[in-house]
Every structure is written in structure tokens, then in C-alpha cells.
Design a protein around this motif. Structure first.
Motif, short mmCIF file in Angstrom:
data_model
loop_
_atom_site.label_atom_id
_atom_site.label_comp_id
_atom_site.label_asym_id
_atom_site.label_seq_id
_atom_site.Cartn_x
_atom_site.Cartn_y
_atom_site.Cartn_z
N GLY A 1 -15.73 22.49 15.00
CA GLY A 1 -15.51 21.46 13.99
C GLY A 1 -16.61 21.46 12.96
N GLN A 2 -16.51 20.51 12.03
CA GLN A 2 -17.36 20.51 10.86
C GLN A 2 -18.03 19.16 10.66
OE1 GLN A 2 -14.82 21.62 7.55
NE2 GLN A 2 -16.56 22.78 6.74
N VAL A 3 -19.25 19.17 10.16
CA VAL A 3 -19.91 17.94 9.74
C VAL A 3 -20.19 18.07 8.25
CG1 VAL A 3 -21.82 16.38 10.14
CG2 VAL A 3 -21.07 17.90 11.96
N LEU A 4 -19.72 17.10 7.47
CA LEU A 4 -19.96 17.14 6.03
C LEU A 4 -20.84 15.97 5.65
CD1 LEU A 4 -16.34 17.81 4.71
CD2 LEU A 4 -18.11 19.48 5.23
N PHE A 5 -21.83 16.23 4.79
CA PHE A 5 -22.67 15.14 4.29
C PHE A 5 -22.55 15.14 2.78
CE2 PHE A 5 -26.51 12.90 3.10
CZ PHE A 5 -26.48 11.84 3.97
N GLY A 6 -22.04 14.05 2.21
CA GLY A 6 -21.80 13.99 0.77
C GLY A 6 -20.83 15.05 0.30
N GLY A 7 -19.87 15.41 1.15
CA GLY A 7 -18.85 16.36 0.76
C GLY A 7 -19.22 17.82 0.99
N ALA A 8 -20.49 18.11 1.29
CA ALA A 8 -20.91 19.50 1.52
C ALA A 8 -21.27 19.68 2.99
CB ALA A 8 -22.11 19.82 0.65
N PRO A 9 -21.17 20.90 3.52
CA PRO A 9 -21.52 21.10 4.92
C PRO A 9 -22.96 20.65 5.19
CG PRO A 9 -20.46 23.04 4.04
CD PRO A 9 -20.65 22.12 2.89
N PHE A 10 -23.17 20.08 6.35
CA PHE A 10 -24.48 19.54 6.73
C PHE A 10 -25.52 20.66 6.77
CE2 PHE A 10 -27.70 17.36 9.02
CZ PHE A 10 -27.46 16.03 8.81
N ILE A 11 -26.69 20.40 6.18
CA ILE A 11 -27.75 21.42 6.18
C ILE A 11 -28.69 21.10 7.32
CG2 ILE A 11 -29.47 22.59 4.78
CD1 ILE A 11 -28.15 20.86 2.42
N TYR A 12 -28.80 22.01 8.29
CA TYR A 12 -29.63 21.74 9.45
C TYR A 12 -31.07 22.21 9.22
CZ TYR A 12 -25.44 20.43 11.94
OH TYR A 12 -24.30 19.78 12.34
N ARG A 13 -31.65 21.86 8.08
CA ARG A 13 -33.08 22.10 7.90
C ARG A 13 -33.73 20.75 7.79
NH1 ARG A 13 -34.22 24.17 3.19
NH2 ARG A 13 -32.09 24.72 2.63
N ARG A 14 -34.86 20.57 8.45
CA ARG A 14 -35.41 19.22 8.59
C ARG A 14 -35.66 18.56 7.25
NH1 ARG A 14 -40.36 19.46 12.23
NH2 ARG A 14 -40.74 17.41 11.36
N ARG A 15 -36.18 19.32 6.27
CA ARG A 15 -36.57 18.69 5.03
C ARG A 15 -35.42 18.55 4.04
NH1 ARG A 15 -42.30 17.54 4.58
NH2 ARG A 15 -42.73 17.51 6.78
N ALA A 16 -34.29 19.22 4.34
CA ALA A 16 -33.24 19.31 3.33
C ALA A 16 -32.70 17.93 2.94
CB ALA A 16 -32.10 20.18 3.85
N LEU A 17 -32.58 17.06 3.90
CA LEU A 17 -31.99 15.75 3.61
C LEU A 17 -33.03 14.65 3.77
CD1 LEU A 17 -28.60 16.24 5.44
CD2 LEU A 17 -28.93 16.07 2.99
N LYS A 18 -34.28 14.94 3.41
CA LYS A 18 -35.34 13.98 3.71
C LYS A 18 -35.08 12.63 3.04
CE LYS A 18 -38.43 15.49 0.01
NZ LYS A 18 -39.69 16.14 -0.29
N GLY A 19 -35.24 11.60 3.84
CA GLY A 19 -35.08 10.26 3.31
C GLY A 19 -33.64 9.82 3.12
N ALA A 20 -32.69 10.71 3.35
CA ALA A 20 -31.29 10.33 3.10
C ALA A 20 -30.64 9.74 4.35
CB ALA A 20 -30.50 11.54 2.63
N LEU A 21 -31.26 9.94 5.52
CA LEU A 21 -30.68 9.49 6.77
C LEU A 21 -31.69 8.60 7.50
CD1 LEU A 21 -29.62 13.03 7.92
CD2 LEU A 21 -28.04 11.27 7.16
N ALA A 22 -31.19 7.61 8.22
CA ALA A 22 -32.10 6.77 9.00
C ALA A 22 -31.37 6.23 10.21
CB ALA A 22 -32.62 5.62 8.14
#
Lengths: 314, 325
Positions: A68-89
Motif C-alpha cells: 500500500g501507499q502513504v501520501l503526504f500532501g498528495g505526494a508519496p511520503f518521504i522517509y528521510r528524517r529532515r524532509a518533513l521537519k516541523g510538518a508532523l507532530a
């Protein structure tokens, strides 16, 4: 309409245990589909082991699905720690464990900003004071240590820390379960107000249907790694269509005339047919043979062969 | 009915470097033989202090200033060391919030249970004791350490230890707060059925109002170190006389309508430094009049119910004509 903030498509998670020559597998999630839009709260209820927290982890990128797939903001989730910094809590159940006992409250709240390199020291100080005030705490409390605060105050600190980076998505995992009744009400109202102001998307996980239906726009009910009922929060103020959801309503004393109870059966759910077929008081032959899919019924999505009978006579 | 525990205008303070904190400010409560009594209130209201005072299990900085506390007719604060030990061992049973923390982490479960079972025939009685709390895999449990068990299993073991001496009064202080929701009702069902089977009285401390209304026949509501309302659960929760009870019920999620809003109680619970003149709830109360801030309310009885509120009679009269909610 813009793309949902978080979307899961047929996400599957499996955990293995035991030694390598005799591995046992547990399906934590069996194909979950859900989407959470901007400013929306999705409630997630179910008993322990139903996969609620695993769903939360998948949405935060802490657990990769095997299928299956995980999308964040319509794009595939990026599994790098800094990629989505501050966007998730995330806000967790026990604030006394999720806050570092040796850091002052102000330092804890500022930590996400420091780690993500946002702002100067002075800007961070001002942001912390403003955020503490926003969650209903005196800015002077920034100088205290977590053990000097009450449970409700600590949970407010945890919420302040989650919000300080202005995240687009927050997971509340049992965020009010450990609190007093009157404090629960304050925190639930606070979550609703803050969401109204900042428009974050939220996943609100709890076993308590009464709290979930109060904060959530839509509610998903999980059992054994599957969603068995999916409907708007308002639907859960009347008698639910799925027998498992009615069991939860009954456990929270939200039903006026309770049904026959679900039976307690130990062990794994059956591999064939409906996962609830050993526990359900309404079970028929078809339930043991055929797994019910999630189908639209009324305003709901329900996975039950006999849900139609529970519809109120129109 | 004989009372197992009787508490009358108990005043208790904690000393600390920064001054004194009054935890109980004239608390009064009575638990009848075999009764199930719920004790509710916000954190800091004095619930736990009251429960610990019953076995004089208070920390050394606690000071008993006034009032009487009797368990089975014995005045707990006047007992000598040996009599106190006997009281704790034979007449009271405690179940606490954190089951794994309650058990000794260095001792196998079997030995911990043996310690409370005086006499002989131990293996058989351990097995029957564990079976009575719903634990059937006796051989494995007896050999395991507390950290090897789940919270629910550990809570069952601590219940087994609490009921082993067949006490007259079982005190359960938030026994399900640290457990998972799906086993909460199982643990409470177990506690209630064991109390009924052995004729034990149960004092259940909780902030879960729904659980209290389901399991307890009587309820006492605490605020600011006093029991401000007590009576039959159906009466107290059905038509609360004290404004605090009413506010507490209104703050609980579950009774609001679709799209409605639950109303938290404004303000914070008080921390008392000494005896308070006036009502401790007055600053947060929507019914408060000037007198509430200056005159200390005393307990008044309304039928089977006692209330500590100056305006209780007025409210009781106003409510007499209205059907219960």
C-alpha cells in the motif's frame, strides 16, 4: 478540492515475533484506506490491539507499510528524517513520560524549533511565551519543571510543543485518557479551538467513543487491523450500524437499550470470514464463510453482513 | 447497618519546606458493611489522602489535626504499632493504580502471594486464589516476575493479594486508570463480584463517572478536602444538589447533543493552606452569593443525602417539582 494532507491507500503492516525458524506473524493493519483533509479531525476508535496506534505510526512515517501507499500532501511520503521537519507532530497519553523531566517546560517547548534550526534564540523565546499563553498557561510556567505541574498543565505543555512548529498534521494518541473529567473537557475544547485557528489536520486516537465523537468530524472504528465502520462524528450519537461499534457505545454507556453483548474470546481472529465471527451475538453462517467488505449504507460505510437490519425503519 | 469505615470531620495537613497544605478539611464519609461506595473528584481534591488515611499509610510529613477515623469500630489514629499492623493485614485490602509498581519487582509472584497467605496448604490455596481472580495458567504465573506480566494480569494478581486475607473493606484507588480500556470493565466486574461473594465493602476511587454510576450503589463527591455531596448514586447523579456535582457531570463527554459543546468547570481547584472560611468552591461556582465567600457551609441532610452547600435547601426545594434528568 485540494489533496488531503494525509492519505493511506490499502496500507498493510505485519509484525513478526519469535525465533527465525519459527516466525509468527501478526497482521496489525490489513489494508487501511483513509484520508484526512486540511482542518479536519479523523477519530479512530477500537480496543487495544486493533491497530489504532499502528495507524498513527504509519501516518507519521514511523512505520513503513509492507504493502500500500502513504501520501503526504498528495505526494508519496518521504522517509528521510529532515524532509518533513516541523510538518508532523504527536501528542501522547502520558505527558509525564513524553516530557523530559530534567528540562524546563520552556526548553521542552522550544526543542522542536532548535532541532529544526528555526528562528533565533530571541524569536524562539517569544514564540514559546506566545504558544504557552495560547494553550492557556502562564508564560511564567516556562521556568518550571514537569513534575511541578498538574496533569492537565503537562498535557497543555505537550500540545504547545506539538504546535510550536505550526505542523500540518498532528496525531493525538489517547491524549485525554489519563486526565480528570473536567480537565478532559478543557483539553478537548482547546484542541477544537486550536484547530479552528491554525487548520491542522488531526488523527485523534482513543478508546473512548464519547471523547472521539465530540472532537472528530469523521470517525473510523477499527477491529483486528481493519476499519469496520466509517461515518461522520454525528452518526455516533445514535445507534451505530455495526455490532462492534454498538459494543463500544455500550461500553461507554452511550446506548439507551443495549444489545446482546460481544463475547470475550481469547486468541487470534479467524483467518476466514468476518474477524468478529467468534464474538458477535448476531453471527450467521455467511459471516463465518465470507469476509464482509466495507460498503456504503445510509450515510455510513459499514463492513457487516447484517448491518442493513440495524438501519432504523424509515 | 453497621459501618465498616466511619470518617468524621477529619482534618489532615502536609508539612513541606514551603509551608503547609491542607489535604483534608473536615472530610466526612461512612461506608456500610458490604456497601459499594464510589469516591469521585478532581485530582487534588483529597480522594487518595482519604483512602490512605484509612490504613494510616500516609507519608511522615502528614499531620492529623482533628477528627475521628474508625475502621471496624477501631480508632485508626490511636492504634499502637502491633494493632495497626493487624488492621492493615486483616481488615483492609488495597488495590492501587499502577499494578506493576505495587508488586515487588525482585520476587516471583508465587512468593509474594505466599507472604499474604498465612498457614499451610499453600500450593492449593494459591491456585484457587489465582483462579478466583480469573488467572488460570497458575504454573506460569507463579514463576513469573511482575515485569513479565501485562498490566491487566498484574492488576489481577494485586487484587488476589488484596482479597487473600478476606478483609472487611477493599479500597481501590483508580484501579483501572493505567489499564487499557477494553479490560477496564473486566477488572471492575471482577472487583465488584469478589466483593459481593465475600461480603466485602468496596471504596472505589475514580474520576470515571460512568464507571461509578455503573458499579457503585452510593457515591461521595469530594472537593477541596471535604465530601461535598453523598448519597445514592442514582440520586446524586440524577439530580445533583451541589453545584460542583452538577458542573462535574456537565463536563463529562458523552451527554452532550450533536454539535453541542461540553462545558468545562472554569478556574482551578483550590490548594488550601489552612482552614477556609467560606466555601472552597465559591470562586468557581455559578450559584455563589456573597455569603458563600464568608460563611463556611456545614453539612445538611436532605433525605438520604448529605450536602455541604449553603444554598442546598433552596436548590432541593426548586428541584422537588422537576422530574430527574
Amino acid at each position: 478540492m485540494s489533496a488531503p494532507v494525509v492519505e493511506l491507500k490499502a496500507a498493510e503492516v505485519r509484525f513478526a515475533s519469535g525465533p527465525p525458524w519459527a516466525k509468527r506473524h501478526v497482521h496489525a493493519l490489513r489494508g487501511i484506506d483513509l484520508a484526512i483533509g486540511k482542518g479536519e479531525t479523523l477519530g479512530l476508535v477500537g480496543e487495544s490491539g486493533s491497530g489504532k496506534s499502528t495507524t498513527g505510526k504509519v501516518c507519521l512515517g514511523l512505520q513503513r507499510p509492507i504493502k500500500g501507499q502513504v501520501l503526504f500532501g498528495g505526494a508519496p511520503f518521504i522517509y528521510r528524517r529532515r524532509a518533513l521537519k516541523g510538518a508532523l507532530a504527536a501528542v501522547l497519553q502520558h505527558p509525564q513520560w513524553s516530557l523530559n523531566p530534567r528540562l524546563h517546560v520552556g526548553t521542552s517547548v522550544a526543542e522542536p524549533l532548535v532541532i529544526n534550526g528555526m528562528g533565533t534564540t530571541r524569536e524562539r523565546g517569544a514564540a514559546v511565551a506566545a504558544m504557552l499563553e495560547r494553550v492557556g498557561l502562564e508564560p511564567a510556567l516556562a521556568k518550571r519543571l514537569p513534575h511541578q505541574l498538574s496533569g492537565g498543565q503537562r498535557q497543555r505543555v505537550a500540545i504547545a510543543r506539538a504546535l510550536i512548529t505550526k505542523p500540518r498534521f498532528i496525531v493525538f494518541d489517547e491524549a485525554v485518557s489519563a486526565l480528570d473529567v473536567s480537565v478532559q473537557a478543557q483539553i478537548l475544547n482547546l484542541i477544537r479551538e486550536l484547530q479552528h485557528e491554525t487548520g491542522f489536520a488531526a488523527l485523534f486516537i482513543s478508546h473512548d467513543l464519547a471523547a472521539v465523537r465530540y472532537v472528530a468530524d469523521r470517525v473510523a472504528v477499527m477491529y483486528a487491523g481493519e476499519i469496520v465502520e466509517f461515518a461522520s462524528g454525528a452518526t455516533f450519537y445514535r445507534r451505530a450500524l455495526h455490532p462492534y461499534t454498538r459494543g463500544l457505545q455500550e461500553a461507554s454507556e452511550l446506548l439507551e437499550e443495549p444489545d446482546a453483548k460481544l463475547m470475550d474470546v481469547a486468541g487470534q481472529p479467524p483467518s476466514q470470514g468476518c474477524a468478529l465471527s467468534q464474538r458477535c451475538p448476531l453471527v450467521i453462517e455467511r459471516c463465518r464463510a465470507e469476509r464482509p467488505p466495507l460498503r456504503p449504507l445510509g450515510d455510513d460505510l459499514v463492513a457487516c453482513h447484517r448491518a442493513r437490519e440495524a438501519l432504523p425503519a424509515a | 447497618m453497621a459501618a465498616v469505615a466511619e470518617i468524621d470531620s477529619l482534618v489532615l495537613e502536609f508539612r513541606s519546606r514551603s509551608g503547609r497544605v491542607r489535604a483534608l478539611d473536615g472530610a466526612a464519609l461512612s461506608v456500610g458493611d458490604g456497601q459499594r461506595v464510589g469516591l469521585v473528584g478532581e485530582s487534588g481534591s483529597g480522594k487518595s489522602t482519604l483512602a490512605l488515611a484509612l490504613g494510616r499509610l500516609l507519608p511522615p510529613n502528614a499531620e492529623h489535626l482533628e477528627g475521628a477515623l474508625r475502621v471496624n469500630g477501631k480508632s485508626v489514629f490511636e492504634l499502637d504499632h502491633a494493632a495497626l499492623r493487624g488492621l492493615r493485614r486483616h481488615e483492609l485490602g488495597y488495590v492501587f493504580q499502577d499494578p506493576i509498581g505495587t508488586l515487588d519487582p525482585t520476587m516471583r509472584i508465587g512468593r509474594q502471594i505466599e507472604a499474604v497467605l498465612a498457614g499451610t496448604g499453600k500450593t492449593a490455596s494459591i491456585a484457587s486464589l489465582l483462579a478466583s481472580v480469573g488467572l488460570n495458567d497458575v504454573r506460569r504465573i507463579v514463576r513469573s516476575f511482575p515485569h513479565e506480566m501485562s498490566g491487566g494480569m498484574a492488576q489481577r494478581v494485586s487484587i488476589a493479594i488484596a482479597i487473600a486475607p478476606k478483609p472487611k473493606l477493599l479500597i481501590a484507588d483508580e484501579p483501572t486508570a493505567s489499564l487499557d480500556a477494553s479490560i477496564r470493565s473486566q477488572i471492575l466486574d471482577l472487583l465488584v463480584s469478589l466483593c459481593a461473594a465475600h461480603g466485602m465493602a468496596l471504596l472505589l476511587l475514580s474520576h470515571d463517572l460512568r464507571a461509578i454510576s455503573r458499579y457503585c450503589e452510593r457515591v461521595a463527591v469530594m472537593y477541596g478536602g471535604r465530601v461535598i455531596e453523598s448519597g445514592l448514586t442514582a440520586d446524586v447523579f440524577g439530580r445533583p444538589l451541589h453545584p460542583y456535582t452538577e458542573a462535574l457531570l456537565r463536563a463529562a463527554p458523552g451527554q452532550e447533543r450533536i454539535g453541542g459543546r461540553i462545558e468545562p468547570i472554569p478556574g482551578l481547584p483550590p490548594v488550601l493552606a489552612g482552614r477556609i472560611e467560606g466555601c472552597s468552591f465559591a470562586p468557581r461556582c455559578t450559584f455563589a452569593v456573597d455569603e458563600c465567600r464568608t460563611r463556611r457551609p456545614e453539612r445538611t441532610d436532605h433525605g438520604d443525602r448529605s450536602v455541604v452547600c449553603l444554598r442546598a435547601t433552596e436548590r432541593a426545594d426548586a428541584m422537588a417539582g422537576v422530574p430527574p434528568a
